[in-house]
Structure formats: structure tokens, C-alpha cells
Write an enzyme that holds these catalytic residues in place. Structure first.
Site, PDB file in Angstrom:
ATOM      1  N   ILE A  31       0.820  -1.219   0.000  1.00 13.27           N
ATOM      2  CA  ILE A  31       0.000   0.000   0.000  1.00 13.27           C
ATOM      3  C   ILE A  31       0.852   1.267   0.000  1.00 13.27           C
ATOM      4  CG2 ILE A  31      -0.318   0.157   2.517  1.00 13.27           C
ATOM      5  CD1 ILE A  31      -3.373   0.782   1.600  1.00 13.27           C
ATOM      6  N   ASN A  44      -3.942   0.879  15.299  1.00 16.65           N
ATOM      7  CA  ASN A  44      -4.555   0.412  16.551  1.00 16.65           C
ATOM      8  C   ASN A  44      -5.039   1.630  17.340  1.00 16.65           C
ATOM      9  OD1 ASN A  44      -2.273   1.389  18.148  1.00 16.65           O
ATOM     10  ND2 ASN A  44      -1.182  -0.339  17.267  1.00 16.65           N
ATOM     11  N   GLY A  52       2.764  -5.193  10.296  1.00 19.48           N
ATOM     12  CA  GLY A  52       1.879  -5.237   9.127  1.00 19.48           C
ATOM     13  C   GLY A  52       1.870  -3.931   8.350  1.00 19.48           C
ATOM     14  N   VAL A  53       0.683  -3.517   7.934  1.00 19.50           N
ATOM     15  CA  VAL A  53       0.518  -2.275   7.171  1.00 19.50           C
ATOM     16  C   VAL A  53       1.042  -1.088   7.986  1.00 19.50           C
ATOM     17  CG1 VAL A  53      -1.160  -0.710   6.144  1.00 19.50           C
ATOM     18  CG2 VAL A  53      -1.551  -3.147   6.036  1.00 19.50           C
ATOM     19  N   ASP A  54       0.715  -1.078   9.257  1.00 17.39           N
ATOM     20  CA  ASP A  54       1.093   0.020  10.144  1.00 17.39           C
ATOM     21  C   ASP A  54       2.620   0.195  10.146  1.00 17.39           C
ATOM     22  OD1 ASP A  54       0.585   2.013  11.956  1.00 17.39           O
ATOM     23  OD2 ASP A  54      -0.077   0.690  13.580  1.00 17.39           O
ATOM     24  N   SER A 140      -8.094  -5.104   9.412  1.00 17.65           N
ATOM     25  CA  SER A 140      -8.450  -6.112  10.434  1.00 17.65           C
ATOM     26  C   SER A 140      -8.176  -7.553  10.031  1.00 17.65           C
ATOM     27  CB  SER A 140      -9.924  -6.004  10.869  1.00 17.65           C
ATOM     28  OG  SER A 140     -10.122  -4.948  11.780  1.00 17.65           O
ATOM     29  N   THR A 141      -7.734  -7.787   8.784  1.00 15.86           N
ATOM     30  CA  THR A 141      -7.625  -9.187   8.337  1.00 15.86           C
ATOM     31  C   THR A 141      -6.266  -9.819   8.621  1.00 15.86           C
ATOM     32  OG1 THR A 141      -6.875  -8.678   6.095  1.00 15.86           O
ATOM     33  CG2 THR A 141      -9.261  -8.715   6.469  1.00 15.86           C
ATOM     34  N   GLY A 142      -5.359  -9.058   9.256  1.00 19.37           N
ATOM     35  CA  GLY A 142      -4.048  -9.607   9.606  1.00 19.37           C
ATOM     36  C   GLY A 142      -4.020  -9.970  11.076  1.00 19.37           C
ATOM     37  N   TYR A 144      -5.449  -8.703  13.503  1.00 17.78           N
ATOM     38  CA  TYR A 144      -6.759  -8.635  14.171  1.00 17.78           C
ATOM     39  C   TYR A 144      -7.697  -9.779  13.807  1.00 17.78           C
ATOM     40  CZ  TYR A 144      -5.843  -4.107  16.444  1.00 17.78           C
ATOM     41  OH  TYR A 144      -5.349  -3.098  17.247  1.00 17.78           O
TER      42      TYR A 144
HETATM   43  N1  APR Z   1       0.454  -3.343   2.014  1.00 16.38           N
HETATM   44  C1  APR Z   1      -0.797  -3.859   1.899  1.00 16.38           C
HETATM   45  N2  APR Z   1      -1.279  -4.803   2.718  1.00 16.38           N
HETATM   46  C2  APR Z   1      -0.461  -5.262   3.690  1.00 16.38           C
HETATM   47  C3  APR Z   1       0.849  -4.783   3.893  1.00 16.38           C
HETATM   48  C4  APR Z   1       1.301  -3.782   2.989  1.00 16.38           C
HETATM   49  N3  APR Z   1       2.523  -3.252   3.089  1.00 16.38           N
HETATM   50  N4  APR Z   1       1.381  -5.426   4.959  1.00 16.38           N
HETATM   51  C5  APR Z   1       0.432  -6.289   5.414  1.00 16.38           C
HETATM   52  N5  APR Z   1      -0.674  -6.208   4.644  1.00 16.38           N
HETATM   53  C6  APR Z   1      -1.982  -6.901   4.779  1.00 16.38           C
HETATM   54  C7  APR Z   1      -2.035  -8.137   5.623  1.00 16.38           C
HETATM   55  O1  APR Z   1      -1.663  -9.258   4.834  1.00 16.38           O
HETATM   56  C8  APR Z   1      -3.503  -8.180   5.998  1.00 16.38           C
HETATM   57  O2  APR Z   1      -4.286  -8.766   4.958  1.00 16.38           O
HETATM   58  O3  APR Z   1      -2.865  -6.000   5.441  1.00 16.38           O
HETATM   59  C9  APR Z   1      -3.918  -6.715   6.074  1.00 16.38           C
HETATM   60  C10 APR Z   1      -4.118  -6.168   7.474  1.00 16.38           C
HETATM   61  O4  APR Z   1      -3.153  -6.726   8.347  1.00 16.38           O
HETATM   62  P1  APR Z   1      -2.488  -5.951   9.567  1.00 16.38           P
HETATM   63  O5  APR Z   1      -1.509  -4.951   9.059  1.00 16.38           O
HETATM   64  O6  APR Z   1      -2.022  -6.969  10.529  1.00 16.38           O
HETATM   65  O7  APR Z   1      -3.709  -5.064  10.195  1.00 16.38           O
HETATM   66  P2  APR Z   1      -4.903  -5.479  11.200  1.00 16.38           P
HETATM   67  O8  APR Z   1      -5.324  -6.903  11.057  1.00 16.38           O
HETATM   68  O9  APR Z   1      -5.940  -4.415  11.020  1.00 16.38           O
HETATM   69  O10 APR Z   1      -4.265  -5.368  12.639  1.00 16.38           O
HETATM   70  C11 APR Z   1      -3.967  -4.094  13.156  1.00 16.38           C
HETATM   71  O11 APR Z   1      -1.716  -4.702  13.621  1.00 16.38           O
HETATM   72  O12 APR Z   1       0.418  -3.954  13.385  1.00 16.38           O
HETATM   73  C12 APR Z   1      -0.678  -3.841  14.086  1.00 16.38           C
HETATM   74  O13 APR Z   1      -0.593  -1.554  14.795  1.00 16.38           O
HETATM   75  C13 APR Z   1      -1.366  -2.498  14.111  1.00 16.38           C
HETATM   76  O14 APR Z   1      -2.171  -3.182  16.207  1.00 16.38           O
HETATM   77  C14 APR Z   1      -2.559  -2.929  14.864  1.00 16.38           C
HETATM   78  C15 APR Z   1      -2.923  -4.250  14.214  1.00 16.38           C
END
Ligand code: APR
Length: 196
Positions: A31, A44, A52-54, A140-142, A144
Site C-alpha cells: 500500500i 490500533n 503489518g501495514v502500520d 483487520s484481516t491480519g 486482528y
Molecule cells: N500493504 C498492503 N497490505 C499489507 C501490507 C502492505 N505493506 N502489509 C500487510 N498487509 C496486509 C495483511 O496481509 C492483511 O491482509 O494487510 C492486512 C491487514 O493486516 P495488519 O496490518 O495486521 O492489520 P490489522 O489486522 O488491522 O491489525 C492491526 O496490527 O500492526 C498492528 O498496529 C497495528 O495493532 C494494529 C494491528
């Protein structure tokens, strides 16, 4: 489901849906590279960064992103805040920090409503900043744990509802899926919503 839309394929073969004056499209990738006016972070509630994305967004945006989120003092689950994009290059000017729910089967309906509102608030914040294009990850699909096949139609429907209202500054919503399998799930959900 009653939202008028047309299912198409973009030049690159990726599925795309036309809703009102806007388009929803799907891509696979990182992303941070979305090159949209705004990108949405899966944050979060403390807005303190994470993996992850964050993690990817904070690494790309630099430490100033923490300075931009700190004044908010956090964000409720199901809501979002918007900041500048730090060091992420133009055209990206904004980061929306959306807080999706931690999924639990026992609270499925509540989690679905919170996921939906995280998308709705994100899109409203984009309107306030006159954003034309915005990229969402699969919130939320990672970490969470929200099952992606359950999350995909919720996320897509929130975007469709937003675009169908017309008179929107947002004209392009891109869902950036990290893996081919996630892209496939979103493609199937988009195709079935497009037939609705
Ligand atoms: N670009 C796009 N998608 C990504 C990327 C990226 N660089 N990195 C991971 N993903 C995907 C994951 O494969 C998943 O399908 O993004 C989706 C969401 O995953 P997470 O990033 O784990 O987010 P979420 O499930 O909402 O959990 C949020 O994770 O890192 C922490 O600070 C964040 O505590 C919060 C929690």
C-alpha cells in the site's frame, strides 16, 4: 443489494466496478506504493504504530508520522483520524489511520459494524480534505484476525455506498491486497456485489 454499478475489467485485467461517478478497483501489492492522494493505515486504538501495514507505512513516512498522530491521543475502534503523509512521496498527501476491530466469532455482528464504520469514517475524512483517490488495505484481516472472506464484502460495500451518493470528491477507491490469495477473495466479492 440494490447499488447500481457496472462490473468492468481495467486495462491491466484487474476487476473494477463503476459506481456513480466513481470507481473501485483492486490491486495486489504494497500500500505504501499505491500513489493515491490518501492511503489508509490499519492502525490500533493507541495510534502507536505496530507491524503489518502500520509498520510499513510508519517506516516509509518516517518518525514525523508519530508526531502527527500524537496530538489525537488515540482513536476509537471503528473510527479513524487523518494526518499528513510524512516522507511518503507525492501524490500521497494524507494518511488515514483507521482502527478496525479485533475479530471474535462471538461478536461477529458487532465486529462487522465496526469494520464498516472504520471504512465510512475514513471516506468521510477523505471528503473533508478533497481527496480524489484513496487506497485501503484489508483492514483487520491480519493481526486482528477478521476472516478476509467476511471482511471483503463489508469493505467493498462501504466504498460502494459512499460513491453512489454522488457529489463526492473521492472518485477512485483502490483496495491494495498483499497476497494473490487475498486479491482473489476480494475479486470474488467484488464480482458478486457487481451482480447484485
Ligand atoms: N500493504 C498492503 N497490505 C499489507 C501490507 C502492505 N505493506 N502489509 C500487510 N498487509 C496486509 C495483511 O496481509 C492483511 O491482509 O494487510 C492486512 C491487514 O493486516 P495488519 O496490518 O495486521 O492489520 P490489522 O489486522 O488491522 O491489525 C492491526 O496490527 O500492526 C498492528 O498496529 C497495528 O495493532 C494494529 C494491528
Amino acid at each position: 443489494m440494490g447499488i447500481a454499478c457496472t462490473f468492468e475489467r481495467a486495462e491491466d485485467g484487474m476487476p473494477e466496478i463503476v459506481v456513480g461517478a466513481g470507481r473501485i478497483r483492486l490491486v495486489q501489492g504494497d500500500i505504501v506504493q499505491a500513489k493515491t492522494d490518501a492511503i489508509v493505515n490499519a492502525a490500533n486504538a493507541s495510534l502507536a504504530g505496530g507491524g503489518g501495514v502500520d509498520g510499513a507505512i510508519h517506516r516509509a513516512a518516517g518518525p514525523e508520522l508519530y508526531e502527527l498522530t500524537r496530538p489525537f491521543g488515540g482513536c476509537a475502534t471503528g473510527s479513524a483520524v487523518i494526518t499528513g503523509a510524512g516522507r511518503i512521496p507525492l501524490p500521497t498527501r494524507f494518511i488515514v489511520h483507521a482502527v478496525g476491530p479485533r475479530y471474535s466469532t462471538a461478536r461477529d455482528a458487532e465486529c462487522a459494524a465496526l469494520l464498516r464504520s472504520a471504512h465510512e469514517v475514513s471516506l468521510r475524512l477523505c471528503e473533508e480534505k478533497a481527496v480524489e483517490s484513496v487506497a485501503f488495505p484489508a483492514i483487520s484481516t491480519g493481526v486482528y484476525g477478521f476472516p478476509i472472506a467476511r471482511a471483503a464484502p463489508i469493505a467493498l460495500q462501504a466504498a460502494m455506498e459512499h460513491l453512489k451518493a454522488g457529489e463526492r470528491s473521492v472518485k477512485r477507491v483502490v483496495f491494495v491486497l498483499f497476497t494473490p490469495a487475498d486479491l482473489q477473495v476480494f475479486s470474488e466479492a467484488l464480482a458478486s456485489l457487481g451482480q447484485g
